[in-house]
Design an enzyme around this catalytic site. Structure first.
Site, PDB file in Angstrom:
ATOM      1  N   CYS A  71       0.872  -1.180   0.000  1.00 48.01           N
ATOM      2  CA  CYS A  71       0.000   0.000   0.000  1.00 48.01           C
ATOM      3  C   CYS A  71       0.904   1.223   0.000  1.00 48.01           C
ATOM      4  O   CYS A  71       1.922   1.257   0.687  1.00 48.01           O
ATOM      5  CB  CYS A  71      -0.903  -0.008   1.230  1.00 48.01           C
ATOM      6  SG  CYS A  71      -1.911   1.498   1.385  1.00 48.01           S
TER       7      CYS A  71
ATOM      8  N   CYS B 258       0.137   4.357   0.894  1.00 45.15           N
ATOM      9  CA  CYS B 258      -0.225   5.458   1.798  1.00 45.15           C
ATOM     10  C   CYS B 258       0.910   5.692   2.792  1.00 45.15           C
ATOM     11  O   CYS B 258       1.782   4.846   2.976  1.00 45.15           O
ATOM     12  CB  CYS B 258      -1.525   5.153   2.526  1.00 45.15           C
ATOM     13  SG  CYS B 258      -1.342   4.078   3.968  1.00 45.15           S
TER      14      CYS B 258
END
Lengths: 364, 364
Positions: B304, B306
């Site tokens: 991911c 983020c």
């Protein structure tokens, strides 16, 4: 590994332009350290802290020993790795927070007994334990464990606390595990009494530290008395070591302290004020909650490169803070941290250009 | 100026891959709209919302009319400029919040009388007033003002509310000021009654809208009844207009609704859960406050992009959320919004590749 060191590059009057070298890189001084109490500069991502120009942050032994605990942080690789901050970290020793935050406490020559403000658990913090915790955290700059007494204090009480702090400074030095790139700072105490400050400073120098902090100020004595105390304290400090004024302060306090030979600062003001809707701008502060900002399309400050100023209006910030939106706390904090770092840049540039005396504290 | 339009690019079973064109750019569907209730996606900076892949956010007429007020936002250039979000914005009409948040209220054929949950001020929200507010906000997608009744509801009550909503839909259409690139969506009501949903859908189509929302679901009826209602509702909706399931939902709800022909979604779940310490990961959710994460050095999710996953461990997030640090809310929210946008990307890719039926809702 780089040795811990301080280089005094140039001076302008008593103001000093220097560089501290640590295991995690250099710090240009005068420097302001954003406070990252619980392993986070509140409401800011690390990348934004770095973008502000900050080269070092401060962590709190007291808070981190309670939660998540020094052993856990050590298990996870130390505070730098735990919070993913790869630049220098200074940790204070817990002395100040024990007095200001903890529950029922008892101070003896051995150390400070206190109850956690989180869950009431009892702890005994000693110089040796504080050194052990800060070692586990992996602080680039460890602070000695000292006794911080409330202001005002009688000269007798101030002397007792100063002498106990000196004894604790010696025990801290003995317990500190020396590693290349990691330094230990002494803390001068003695409230506002010149003879005590002198005795404290000389006693610490006799023990020998990598830097010298001035503690027990910005606790209610006011700027005049603080400056007077600096005036008679800094001359006792070695020129070849960094000097750190703990817990200071507002921009004008910082400028005045730099003029008196201080190199390093930390304070919760920019972050805490930001969360409360106060923004630092040239010439003073503004409370963004005031109705006058509700349709003000200007940024907080022209030419500031923080997200709040680059992307948003005062009107929007007013709305966010009035609505208790987290983004309000985020943007206001970011602005204030940028403001403080910009101030430090201006100070450093002014000293280099030998025009530091032209910096008017009223304009910041 | 680009006309408001919808292009159905391809289908896979009942699942649709499309594109909505608006005054502020295109939206690839199926799309999830992060909720920006009070002109901010809570705890996120706009740049991070954009980095997640979100192409449209949702604002709330109810909240914004109360604070800071539609006139002020209009004076400041509209909602896009006010919050510095240059991509599309959809605003709901206030109908749902009047029922769920506002104080003492009275619904008549004219509109809804209510008291502000902030300061008790009385308001009368009508279809015409809702259109006026959304026009002032400058929403790319305006929602008609409808009556949202509590679940469960008798068929008689459901019919009354549906018929009133139809009448309000007509008044909304009449009051809506048409501009190129700006669209108006009808909202199908009728609780879980097939005959009412059909009557509502056909009535709305007769009036004619730029898109059709399905309202009154995800209010406690459960996933089975929600899916059954979609099964008999979407076939009545025009194929050449976007379909928006309001307030939905969890990843499995979204996958199931896409399978039933829905194109657009909004929900507070990713943001609200994030602030409460719940993270969406493949295969379910994790509550980061659980003790098992206190020394877990893994990211929330591998791969991911983020900030939470790129820069930090579960152990650090555990500490932040347990300590009520704002950064905890920021990072957890960012992760969840990234997770939802990644889910939508996977859905769109799967439809394009005609393998959408291979997406197993249990894996998200």
């Amino acid at each position: 590994m780089q040795k811990f060191s301080f280089t005094l590059k140039t001076t302008d009057g008593n103001a000093r332009r220097g560089e501290v070298q640590t295991a995690h890189g250099a710090i240009q001084t005068p420097a302001f350290m954003p406070v990252g109490t619980c392993a986070t500069v509140k409401a800011m991502k690390n990348d934004d802290v770095k973008k502000s120009g900050a080269e070092i942050i401060l962590g709190n032994t007291y808070h981190l020993m309670l939660r998540p605990g020094a052993d856990l942080i050590a298990e996870l690789g130390g505070l730098h790795q735990f919070m993913n901050w790869d630049k220098p970290i200074l940790t204070d020793s817990g002395g100040f927070q024990v007095m200001s935050l903890a529950g029922i406490r008892k101070i003896t020559d051995n150390g400070a007994e206190f109850s956690s403000h989180i869950d009431g658990t009892k702890y005994l913090l000693t110089p040796e334990y504080s050194m052990e915790i800060q070692h586990k955290l992996g602080s680039d700059i460890t602070m000695i464990f000292d006794e911080c007494i409330a202001y005002p204090a009688s000269e007798e009480d101030a002397r007792k606390a100063m002498l106990r702090s000196l004894a604790w400074a010696k025990r801290s030095k003995d317990a500190f595990i020396k590693r290349d790139g990691y330094g230990l700072f002494g803390i001068v105490q003695g409230v506002v009494y010149e003879n005590l400050r002198k005795e404290s400073a000389l006693g610490l120098i006799d023990i020998g530290f990598d830097g010298y902090a001035i503690g027990g100020l910005a606790v209610g004595e006011g700027q005049d008395l603080m400056f007077q105390t600096l005036d008679f304290t800094t001359p006792f400090l070695p020129k070849d070591k960094p000097r750190y004024l703990m817990g200071v302060g507002k921009p004008a306090d910082i400028i005045g302290a730099v003029a008196r030979g201080v190199d390093m600062f930390d304070c919760v003001i920019p972050t805490r004020s930001g969360r409360n809707g106060q923004a630092f701008v040239k010439g003073g502060t503004i409370n963004i909650k005031n109705a006058q900002y509700k349709n003000d399309v200007k940024p907080l400050e022209e030419n500031c490169s923080c997200t709040a100023c680059k992307d948003h209006s005062r009107a929007y910030l007013h709305h966010l803070v009035k609505s208790n939106e987290i983004l309000g706390a985020m943007l206001m904090t970011e602005h204030n941290i940028f403001y403080y770092q910009n101030l430090m840049k201006e100070i450093r540039t002014a000293i280099e250009a030998k025009r530091f005396d032209k910096m008017n504290p009223d304009e910041y």
